[in-house]
Write an enzyme that holds these catalytic residues in place. Structure first.
Site, short mmCIF file in Angstrom:
data_model
loop_
_atom_site.label_atom_id
_atom_site.label_comp_id
_atom_site.label_asym_id
_atom_site.label_seq_id
_atom_site.Cartn_x
_atom_site.Cartn_y
_atom_site.Cartn_z
N ASP A 171 -74.93 7.88 25.83
CA ASP A 171 -75.11 6.50 25.44
C ASP A 171 -73.75 5.81 25.51
O ASP A 171 -72.69 6.47 25.54
CB ASP A 171 -75.69 6.46 24.02
CG ASP A 171 -75.95 5.06 23.51
OD1 ASP A 171 -76.20 4.15 24.34
OD2 ASP A 171 -75.91 4.87 22.29
N ASP B 252 -76.06 7.88 19.37
CA ASP B 252 -75.94 7.62 17.93
C ASP B 252 -77.15 6.94 17.31
O ASP B 252 -77.15 6.72 16.10
CB ASP B 252 -74.72 6.72 17.68
CG ASP B 252 -75.00 5.27 18.09
OD1 ASP B 252 -75.42 5.05 19.24
OD2 ASP B 252 -74.81 4.38 17.24
#
Length: 270
Positions: free
Chosen positions: A25, A203
């Protein structure tokens, strides 16, 4: 910075495999979360480490983000051969035509735009991020009460338009007319490349979908070799956790050194 010994051992084992996909990410993993999404920048050392990995034989590197491919490329500074999967996998930097929407999807996107204009009037301070396949409601920086009310309004809007894909996250709600999902996108790319294993770090809620998809891979051997890392706090199905973005950079640096060493020595792990 010293990695947890178990994570270091897992990175070294992963790095010794012949062919791997290293995906991460962007926001909250490679780049700290900031008030204005366009102010986001990768933490020091992150992109150089990924660029070094992408240059190694048998190594594909990809940024997998909810952002559209254009802003993701601009803010990350990523260059080929690093792949960009944007809009939760609905966009692929290898596709020159970008994202193709149907007439129905374009009409829905216009209705969504009108509804969000009303939402912003009712909830001052809310910011709307435009994406090719949808819009994102951002409330970062608002007080908790105002943020919660605005996010609830965004979720309610999504519930009214049943054809929208609604994806909540950290002080954001994404409303999309076309949605793939990070887990689906990761598995499709792994299958296409035929890699021995996949690394993924993130996350947020959408990254948990990626962790779960890799664990549930129908290729049992590839699933067993996966390496997943949660960045920061929160419940997770990832195998490992690091505290923050600089700690993730250390993971990538360790992987570069280990993979170079394994390839120089001709070592592989079954």
């Amino acid at each position: 910075m010293t990695l947890d010994p178990d994570l270091r051992a897992a990175v070294e084992a992963f790095a010794a495999l012949p062919t791997v996909l290293v995906a991460t990410d962007f926001d909250g993993a490679l780049a700290p979360l900031v008030l204005d999404p366009m102010d986001s920048r990768p933490v020091e050392g992150g992109m150089p480490a990924l660029t070094a990995l992408a240059a190694l034989p048998g190594t594909t590197v990809a940024l997998v983000s909810g952002r559209a491919v254009g802003p993701l490329r601009q803010l990350s500074g990523a260059q080929k051969p690093i792949l960009l999967l944007g809009s939760h996998g609905a966009e692929d930097s290898r596709r020159p035509d970008g994202l193709a929407l149907s007439d129905e999807q374009r009409t829905l996107l216009q209705r969504l735009q009108d509804d969000l204009a009303a939402l912003v009037e009712q909830h001052p301070g809310v910011r709307i991020e435009d994406k090719p396949a949808g819009r994102v409601v951002h409330t970062r920086g608002l007080d908790p009460g105002a943020s919660s009310a605005a996010l609830e309004a965004a979720l309610a809007l999504g519930a009214r338009h049943t054809d929208l894909a609604v994806t909540p996250g950290k002080e954001v709600v994404e409303l999309a007319v076309a949605h793939v999902g990070k887990g689906v996108a990761l598995m499709a790319l792994a299958q296409e490349l035929g890699v021995d294993a996949v690394f993924y770090s993130g996350d947020d809620v959408t990254d948990e979908q990626g962790f779960e998809a890799l664990a549930d891979d129908q290729d049992g051997e590839r699933a067993a070799r996966r390496l997943t890392v949660r960045v920061g706090p929160g419940a997770t199905t990832a195998q490992h956790r690091v505290a923050d973005e600089p700690a993730l950079v250390e993971v990538f640096r360790t992987m570069v050194a280990a993979r170079r060493g394994a390839q120089a020595g001709g070592a592989t792990v079954d």
